[in-house]
Write a protein that holds these residues in place. Sequence first.
Motif, short mmCIF file in Angstrom:
data_model
loop_
_atom_site.label_atom_id
_atom_site.label_comp_id
_atom_site.label_asym_id
_atom_site.label_seq_id
_atom_site.Cartn_x
_atom_site.Cartn_y
_atom_site.Cartn_z
N HIS A 162 -6.12 -7.47 -1.65
CA HIS A 162 -4.85 -7.75 -0.98
C HIS A 162 -5.00 -8.60 0.27
CE1 HIS A 162 -2.96 -5.50 -3.95
NE2 HIS A 162 -3.32 -4.30 -3.53
N ASP A 163 -6.02 -8.29 1.10
CA ASP A 163 -6.17 -9.03 2.35
C ASP A 163 -6.38 -10.52 2.08
OD1 ASP A 163 -5.78 -6.81 3.80
OD2 ASP A 163 -7.89 -6.43 4.24
N GLU A 213 -3.16 -12.12 0.66
CA GLU A 213 -2.15 -12.33 1.71
C GLU A 213 -2.54 -13.50 2.60
OE1 GLU A 213 -1.34 -7.68 1.83
OE2 GLU A 213 -1.63 -8.59 3.79
N ARG A 235 4.67 -9.71 1.62
CA ARG A 235 4.99 -8.80 2.73
C ARG A 235 3.80 -7.92 3.07
NH1 ARG A 235 9.50 -5.67 0.44
NH2 ARG A 235 8.32 -6.23 -1.40
N GLY A 236 2.77 -8.53 3.63
CA GLY A 236 1.57 -7.80 4.02
C GLY A 236 1.70 -7.26 5.43
N LYS A 237 0.58 -6.72 5.93
CA LYS A 237 0.68 -6.05 7.24
C LYS A 237 0.80 -7.04 8.40
CE LYS A 237 -4.33 -5.09 7.43
NZ LYS A 237 -4.65 -6.12 6.45
N ASP A 238 0.41 -8.31 8.19
CA ASP A 238 0.50 -9.29 9.27
C ASP A 238 1.74 -10.18 9.17
OD1 ASP A 238 -1.88 -8.38 10.33
OD2 ASP A 238 -3.06 -9.70 9.04
N VAL A 239 2.71 -9.71 8.38
CA VAL A 239 3.84 -10.58 8.09
C VAL A 239 4.66 -10.90 9.34
CG1 VAL A 239 5.57 -8.86 7.44
CG2 VAL A 239 5.44 -11.00 6.21
N THR A 240 4.67 -10.01 10.31
CA THR A 240 5.49 -10.27 11.51
C THR A 240 4.98 -11.48 12.28
OG1 THR A 240 4.21 -8.49 12.47
CG2 THR A 240 6.50 -8.02 12.05
N ILE A 264 4.44 -7.83 -4.33
CA ILE A 264 4.72 -7.82 -2.89
C ILE A 264 5.42 -9.10 -2.44
CG2 ILE A 264 2.93 -6.21 -2.14
CD1 ILE A 264 1.27 -8.69 -1.28
#
Length: 296
Positions: free
Chosen positions: A129-130, A133, A163-168, A194
């Motif tokens: 995933h990482d 993304e 929409r991963g964890k760094d999306v913001t 995702i």
Amino acid sequence: MGKTSKDKRDIYYRLAKEEGWRARSAFKLIQINEEYNIFDGVLRAVDLCAAPGSWSQVLTKKLRQNAENVEDVKIVAVDLQAMAALPGVIQIQGDITKLSTANEIIKEFEGKNADLVVCDGAPDVTGLHDIDEYVQSQLLLAALNITTHVLKKGGVFVAKIFRGKDVTLLYSQLKQFFEFVTVSKPRSSRNSSIEAFVICQNYQPPEGYEPTMVNPLLDHKYCDFNQFTGPNRFIVPFNACGDLSAYDSDTSYPLLLEGQTSYEYKEPVQGPINPPYKEILDKTKFSNKCWRNINA
Ligand code: SAM
């Protein structure tokens, strides 16, 4: 499995064939438009990562509805892969992360701007995933770079996003350029994926911003920060800390440091618990022992 099983499992796959779209993705763009009216008044568009071409088909249909004269419609489609011809669509085979591709797109617009840029780019997913993304965000930033060269002020940019964890971080980068940034998941996009889409409306680059293909977060080839001015110079500040008189980590020092009279070797406080090389070390110890026994 029979010929019809995919038609049963995937309604959008079936509908795409029935309605003449090259891929089920066509419905994603159609549904985004139903919510955001992204085609309103649009005559010139760029379709990034376009193959096999269903988004270009949707663009052709919608933009021709907007035009009094079909000649006023301009659609430039870009993909790494070759794409079967589509009437009225200019095709460029190239990598959107490359400056040469960006230049080819800009040349096609002959100094005019696009009203809309869309990007459905997706890397070959690895399942890690990482990495997936990261590569996806690279494509999105490459698409944004191209967009800053060709999009008119007030224009719209739509792009696939994971929409991963760094999306913001990506949202905040997009917010620098667009008044409204929304994330949308069309019904035709599988829940198990995702993927989602950012809808960026009202393109307003920061005052004094000069479009550039250099992306300080991604491109490690550039070396001269000073080539940037104004808002382009906004880069993460680099700050060295620690007293200048502190030891330099790249220098070798004698065992007896200044002011010391003796040196005593100390074991590391905590060695690795189960390092990846342990198995090899154990095997080497075992084979050395065997070797000694044979020769004894
Ligand atoms: N929107 C398309 C449609 O409706 O037919 C489907 C696009 S498909 C999901 C993703 C595409 O991204 C692939 O065709 C792939 O070749 C393209 N792609 C991936 N990386 C790319 C890159 N660096 N430059 C150009 N295209 C790229």
